[in-house]
Design a protein around this motif. Structure first.
Motif, PDB file in Angstrom:
ATOM      1  N   ASP A   7       0.828  -1.198   0.000  1.00  0.00           N
ATOM      2  CA  ASP A   7       0.000   0.000   0.000  1.00  0.00           C
ATOM      3  C   ASP A   7       0.863   1.249   0.000  1.00  0.00           C
ATOM      4  OD1 ASP A   7       0.995  -0.005   2.575  1.00  0.00           O
ATOM      5  OD2 ASP A   7      -0.925  -0.343   3.532  1.00  0.00           O
ATOM      6  N   VAL A   8       0.219   2.380   0.110  1.00  0.00           N
ATOM      7  CA  VAL A   8       0.920   3.659   0.063  1.00  0.00           C
ATOM      8  C   VAL A   8       2.001   3.742   1.142  1.00  0.00           C
ATOM      9  CG1 VAL A   8      -0.688   4.972   1.510  1.00  0.00           C
ATOM     10  CG2 VAL A   8       0.550   6.111  -0.331  1.00  0.00           C
ATOM     11  N   VAL A   9       1.786   3.104   2.279  1.00  0.00           N
ATOM     12  CA  VAL A   9       2.758   3.134   3.373  1.00  0.00           C
ATOM     13  C   VAL A   9       4.015   2.336   3.007  1.00  0.00           C
ATOM     14  CG1 VAL A   9       3.164   2.476   5.778  1.00  0.00           C
ATOM     15  CG2 VAL A   9       0.976   3.470   5.119  1.00  0.00           C
ATOM     16  N   GLY A  10       3.839   1.162   2.433  1.00  0.00           N
ATOM     17  CA  GLY A  10       4.977   0.309   2.114  1.00  0.00           C
ATOM     18  C   GLY A  10       5.542   0.481   0.715  1.00  0.00           C
ATOM     19  N   ALA A  11       4.868   1.249  -0.117  1.00  0.00           N
ATOM     20  CA  ALA A  11       5.275   1.384  -1.518  1.00  0.00           C
ATOM     21  C   ALA A  11       6.654   2.016  -1.660  1.00  0.00           C
ATOM     22  CB  ALA A  11       4.236   2.173  -2.305  1.00  0.00           C
ATOM     23  N   ASP A  12       6.951   3.025  -0.877  1.00  0.00           N
ATOM     24  CA  ASP A  12       8.258   3.679  -0.985  1.00  0.00           C
ATOM     25  C   ASP A  12       9.389   2.721  -0.633  1.00  0.00           C
ATOM     26  OD1 ASP A  12       7.390   6.126  -1.918  1.00  0.00           O
ATOM     27  OD2 ASP A  12       7.211   7.006   0.080  1.00  0.00           O
ATOM     28  N   ASP A  13       9.214   1.959   0.433  1.00  0.00           N
ATOM     29  CA  ASP A  13      10.235   0.987   0.823  1.00  0.00           C
ATOM     30  C   ASP A  13      10.405  -0.068  -0.274  1.00  0.00           C
ATOM     31  OD1 ASP A  13      12.096  -0.318   2.672  1.00  0.00           O
ATOM     32  OD2 ASP A  13      10.538  -1.873   2.802  1.00  0.00           O
ATOM     33  N   PHE A  14       9.297  -0.542  -0.811  1.00  0.00           N
ATOM     34  CA  PHE A  14       9.331  -1.528  -1.883  1.00  0.00           C
ATOM     35  C   PHE A  14      10.090  -0.965  -3.086  1.00  0.00           C
ATOM     36  CE2 PHE A  14       7.289  -3.009  -5.837  1.00  0.00           C
ATOM     37  CZ  PHE A  14       7.626  -4.360  -5.777  1.00  0.00           C
ATOM     38  N   LYS A  15       9.756   0.252  -3.502  1.00  0.00           N
ATOM     39  CA  LYS A  15      10.423   0.872  -4.653  1.00  0.00           C
ATOM     40  C   LYS A  15      11.918   1.056  -4.403  1.00  0.00           C
ATOM     41  CE  LYS A  15       7.729   4.455  -5.392  1.00  0.00           C
ATOM     42  NZ  LYS A  15       7.052   5.608  -6.005  1.00  0.00           N
ATOM     43  N   LYS A  16      12.292   1.407  -3.187  1.00  0.00           N
ATOM     44  CA  LYS A  16      13.714   1.584  -2.868  1.00  0.00           C
ATOM     45  C   LYS A  16      14.459   0.250  -2.927  1.00  0.00           C
ATOM     46  CE  LYS A  16      13.122   5.641   0.026  1.00  0.00           C
ATOM     47  NZ  LYS A  16      13.040   6.129   1.400  1.00  0.00           N
ATOM     48  N   ARG A  17      13.874  -0.778  -2.308  1.00  0.00           N
ATOM     49  CA  ARG A  17      14.541  -2.080  -2.277  1.00  0.00           C
ATOM     50  C   ARG A  17      14.690  -2.672  -3.673  1.00  0.00           C
ATOM     51  NH1 ARG A  17      11.884  -6.275   0.610  1.00  0.00           N
ATOM     52  NH2 ARG A  17       9.948  -5.131   0.418  1.00  0.00           N
ATOM     53  N   ILE A  18      13.621  -2.681  -4.430  1.00  0.00           N
ATOM     54  CA  ILE A  18      13.664  -3.276  -5.767  1.00  0.00           C
ATOM     55  C   ILE A  18      14.378  -2.328  -6.734  1.00  0.00           C
ATOM     56  CG2 ILE A  18      12.308  -4.232  -7.658  1.00  0.00           C
ATOM     57  CD1 ILE A  18      12.192  -5.849  -5.025  1.00  0.00           C
ATOM     58  N   GLY A  19      14.180  -1.036  -6.584  1.00  0.00           N
ATOM     59  CA  GLY A  19      14.852  -0.057  -7.437  1.00  0.00           C
ATOM     60  C   GLY A  19      16.365  -0.151  -7.329  1.00  0.00           C
TER      61      GLY A  19
END
Length: 96
Positions: A7-19
């Motif tokens: 969700d919006v809360v975890g999306a930034d962390d997800f994008k950073k890790r996978i990015g």
């Protein structure tokens, strides 16, 4: 493997890790959503962001989508963007 909600809360962390992996040169990604039971616009945006990042010579596939996640992907027509596989092994095999 992601947990519970993308969700919006975890999306930034997800994008950073996978990015970070994409920045290191990875272009073939299998994202395991087997534990994700909720996805919102933030999560959808994060997945689409990956598609844009790996566009040239890359591919993002999803595995283990739960029924609630499948429903959201169908409603938003993102089932036309992503290929889905029953499990991670099948997703990884499809990337080869």
């Amino acid at each position: 493997v992601l947990d519970a909600a993308l969700d919006v809360v975890g999306a930034d962390d997800f994008k950073k890790r996978i990015g970070a992996r994409v920045e290191q040169g990875e272009r073939l990604l299998a994202i395991d959503l087997s534990r994700v039971t909720f996805i919102d616009s933030g999560g959808l945006g994060a997945l689409l962001s990956l598609v844009r990042q790996v566009e040239e010579g890359g591919r993002v596939v999803l595995s283990g989508c739960t029924p609630p996640v499948q429903q959201v992907l169908r409603l938003t027509r993102l089932d036309r963007v992503f290929d889905f596989y029953a499990d991670t092994d099948a997703a990884v095999a499809a990337l080869r």
